[in-house]
Design an enzyme around this catalytic site. Structure first.
Site, PDB file in Angstrom:
ATOM      1  N   ARG A 104       0.846  -1.195   0.000  1.00 59.14           N
ATOM      2  CA  ARG A 104       0.000   0.000   0.000  1.00 59.14           C
ATOM      3  C   ARG A 104       0.884   1.249   0.000  1.00 59.14           C
ATOM      4  NH1 ARG A 104      -5.253   1.646  -0.787  1.00 59.14           N
ATOM      5  NH2 ARG A 104      -6.170   2.758   0.974  1.00 59.14           N
ATOM      6  N   THR A 379      -9.979   0.744  -8.874  1.00 59.17           N
ATOM      7  CA  THR A 379      -9.175  -0.315  -8.267  1.00 59.17           C
ATOM      8  C   THR A 379      -9.317  -1.509  -9.191  1.00 59.17           C
ATOM      9  OG1 THR A 379      -9.417   0.414  -5.969  1.00 59.17           O
ATOM     10  CG2 THR A 379      -9.041  -1.929  -6.268  1.00 59.17           C
ATOM     11  N   THR A 397      -4.428  -0.646  -6.800  1.00 56.19           N
ATOM     12  CA  THR A 397      -5.224   0.547  -7.057  1.00 56.19           C
ATOM     13  C   THR A 397      -4.387   1.797  -7.163  1.00 56.19           C
ATOM     14  OG1 THR A 397      -7.157   1.771  -6.247  1.00 56.19           O
ATOM     15  CG2 THR A 397      -5.598   1.037  -4.591  1.00 56.19           C
ATOM     16  N   ASP A 421      -7.899   8.300   0.837  1.00 54.70           N
ATOM     17  CA  ASP A 421      -8.343   7.173   1.664  1.00 54.70           C
ATOM     18  C   ASP A 421      -8.084   7.417   3.154  1.00 54.70           C
ATOM     19  OD1 ASP A 421      -9.621   5.568  -0.115  1.00 54.70           O
ATOM     20  OD2 ASP A 421      -8.037   4.094  -0.320  1.00 54.70           O
ATOM     21  N   SER A 451     -10.302  -0.742   1.713  1.00 56.64           N
ATOM     22  CA  SER A 451     -11.358  -1.765   1.741  1.00 56.64           C
ATOM     23  C   SER A 451     -10.999  -2.970   0.885  1.00 56.64           C
ATOM     24  CB  SER A 451     -12.668  -1.194   1.194  1.00 56.64           C
ATOM     25  OG  SER A 451     -13.160  -0.210   2.027  1.00 56.64           O
ATOM     26  N   GLY A 471     -14.103  -1.533  -6.362  1.00 58.15           N
ATOM     27  CA  GLY A 471     -15.414  -1.011  -5.949  1.00 58.15           C
ATOM     28  C   GLY A 471     -15.396  -0.181  -4.679  1.00 58.15           C
ATOM     29  N   GLY A 472     -14.217   0.315  -4.257  1.00 52.54           N
ATOM     30  CA  GLY A 472     -14.169   1.171  -3.066  1.00 52.54           C
ATOM     31  C   GLY A 472     -14.809   0.492  -1.879  1.00 52.54           C
TER      32      GLY A 472
HETATM   33  N1  GLY Z   1      -8.645   2.979  -2.720  1.00 47.90           N
HETATM   34  C1  GLY Z   1      -9.569   1.986  -2.448  1.00 47.90           C
HETATM   35  C2  GLY Z   1      -9.231   1.154  -1.270  1.00 47.90           C
HETATM   36  O1  GLY Z   1      -8.064   1.027  -0.974  1.00 47.90           O
HETATM   37  O2  GLY Z   1     -10.074   0.632  -0.600  1.00 47.90           O
END
Ligand code: GLY
Length: 569
Positions: A104, A379, A397, A421, A451, A471-472
């Site tokens: 991340r 994503t 993403t 985020d 998410s 899908g966020g």
């Molecule tokens: N940017 C979407 C997630 O990481 O949940």
């Protein structure tokens, strides 16, 4: 004459029977995805899926193929595929070893808690969404090298080369890709101080070929110099120059210091299935386990798919789980996340104790200490299984569609807008209506809550399913539904992927649903229980693989909502 008439009538009847029988057969025949014996790749783009399949056929394992697909998606699917973003891997090796890699993005060292607030303390909405200040320090390239080091088998060069070829030789645009690029044209021009390669004067149309020579050159530097080809030297200088040109804050130090982190997967059981999920800083694994454990005691199989009772109970669980997510989840390197407690039977029976089977609980009455989270509908996810039974689930993403829309001049790739985020201010919803708190406040070097829910399931100690989606905030509930669709509602993997979906996330207090998910009777019944229903566009775009009873694989890619493609051999 009479005899002739009788024969005509009999003939017509026979024909009718034949037609009816074929119709019935078609209606009742399960819809299967791609079935193959040895290996399977399911991703968001046909060209990236083919790259992964070729690697498997060359003798690469699932992790080699995953690395190749990640680089290929950065070329062919720039709205979400990336080298300028981040993601998560959940893996299971054929001997049963499991784990996860967190690649991340991180907040730059010069970031600070109130960086998106104006002088009066109000959130400046677009600052964390568009442009240079929205970008976190990218983790994807480092992540691919860590995966390769630990799990790969082919030379890294072989895994990057297909992406270089695609970037050099050009990518033929699908209808959807052409539309996406045209849709973003104004933003691309406004946000960049140069003309990104994704923009041209006339609109893109299906069948056009798009070339990415600068991205090819960046990928060649990565191929030749390893991760230093991205985090140091020419590419790093280009990123820093880009930041200076656009008032961004990512420095050479940020880039040189970036490291992915191996983390223990979050593991729990749903009935006889073992669920292996992504731990924080993703909320996906914890939330999915909470939902699955919550639904276990309800007989949704007999209640039926998307029936009033099934939807109500799933909604009530989701309402409570998303309130927990907002309160307790964040980067575990910065905030103590009570993972064990959140998925424990004791906690969950108390958490779900006040659920009524007949009426909704208003979200405002759900206890939470704070409010919290943020993210977008873009994503991408891919699932891969190789002939040995190794499995890779990667969700990756740049957050929003085409991320911050900033293309690094000369380097040909887009930077993420993952800083959105984070919770810019407690209680203030982000662009997707999610709110956030202390656990997810901005701190230098911290990872923003996600998410993303790359997930692997075992049945009787053997690999059973690899699943995930973009899908966020809807990622978690889409994975939840897809798993239940197979296990409880008897769907094939493809049917479960295609099935229309719904979503509740505590706040706002409504059930979002794809128009074909419910009939009008169910909508009325749910409204009578107190629910507010809001139809929206697509929810989820899954890429999943199921291991069949005979050990063969069913690959399911969502080609109803996207260009997703599964290929096996
Ligand atoms: N940017 C979407 C997630 O990481 O949940």
């Amino acid at each position: 004459m009479n005899l002739q008439r009788t024969w005509i009538i009999l003939g017509t009847l026979a024909l009718l029977l034949l037609v009816c029988w074929s119709c019935l057969k078609e209606v009742n025949e399960p819809l299967s995805g791609v079935i193959a014996e040895h290996g399977m790749v399911s991703s968001a783009h046909p060209a990236a899926t083919k790259v992964g399949l070729d690697i498997l056929k060359q003798g690469g394992n699932a992790f080699d193929a995953a690395i190749a697909v990640q680089f290929a998606l950065a070329v062919v699917y720039p709205s979400a595929g990336n080298i300028g973003g981040g993601g998560f891997l959940v893996f299971r090796q054929t001997d049963g070893t499991i784990g996860s890699l967190d690649f991340r993005e991180k907040a730059p060292l010069k970031s600070h808690r109130d960086m998106y607030l104006d002088e009066s303390g109000a959130v400046i909405r677009d600052l964390s969404i568009k442009g240079h200040l929205a970008a976190g320090v990218p983790g994807s390239v480092n992540g691919m090298f860590r995966i390769h080091e630990k799990l790969g088998s082919l030379p890294m060069e072989d895994l990057i080369t297909p992406a270089i070829q695609l970037a050099r030789n050009g990518v033929i645009l699908t209808e959807r890709e052409a539309q996406r690029l045209n849709h973003q044209k104004t933003d691309f021009i406004q946000i960049n101080h140069h003309t990104p390669s994704l923009v041209r004067d006339q609109p893109w149309v299906v069948g056009d070929t798009i070339f990415h020579p600068e991205l090819a050159a960046t990928l060649i530097r990565i191929r030749d110099q390893g991760e230093d080809g991205f985090y140091k030297g020419v590419t790093a200088q280009m990123i820093v120059d880009e930041m200076e040109a656009g008032n961004g804050i990512i420095t050479k130090e940020d880039l040189a210091n970036y490291q992915s982190t191996w983390r223990d997967a979050v593991v729990g059981n749903y009935k006889s299935f073992r669920v292996i999920g992504m731990p924080p800083p993703s909320s996906g694994g914890v939330a999915l386990l909470q939902l699955l454990k919550g639904i276990e005691s309800y007989d949704i199989k007999s209640w039926g798919f998307n029936s009033k009772k099934t939807v109500h109970i799933m909604t009530e669980l989701e309402r409570r789980v998303y309130a927990d997510r907002a309160t307790y989840l964040g980067d575990p390197d910065f905030f103590e996340v009570p993972i064990e407690t959140l998925v424990s039977d004791n906690y969950l029976s108390e958490r779900f104790a006040d659920i009524s089977l007949n009426t909704k609980t208003p979200s405002e009455s759900i206890k939470n200490d704070l409010l919290g989270m943020v993210e977008s509908l873009e994503t991408t996810h891919f699932s891969i299984v190789d002939t040995e039974g190794n499995a890779a689930a990667i969700t990756t993403t740049i957050n929003g569609s085409f991320g911050s829309k900033v293309m690094v001049k000369g380097a040909g790739f887009l930077l993420n807008n993952e800083m959105d985020d984070f919770s810019a201010k407690p209680g203030v919803p982000n662009m997707f209506g999610l709110v956030g708190g202390e656990a997810n406040a901005i701190e230098p070097g911290k990872r923003m809550l996600s998410s993303m829910t790359p997930t692997i399931l075992e049945k009787d100690g053997r690999l059973f399913m690899v699943v995930g989606t973009p899908g966020g905030s809807t990622i978690i509930t889409s994975v939840f539904q897809t798993i239940l669709n197979v296990i409880e509602h008897g769907m094939t993997m493809q049917e479960a992927v295609n099935a229309r979906k719904f979503h509740h996330q505590w706040l706002p207090d409504d059930i979002k649903f794809e128009p074909e998910a419910f009939d009008s009777v169910t909508i009325n019944e749910l409204e009578q229980m107190g629910h507010t229903l809001v139809p929206i566009g697509n929810i989820g775009r899954m890429d999943a693989i199921r291991v069949l009873e005979n050990g063969w694989l069913e690959g399911a890619a969502d080609n109803t909502r996207g260009d997703n493609t599964a290929l096996g051999y």
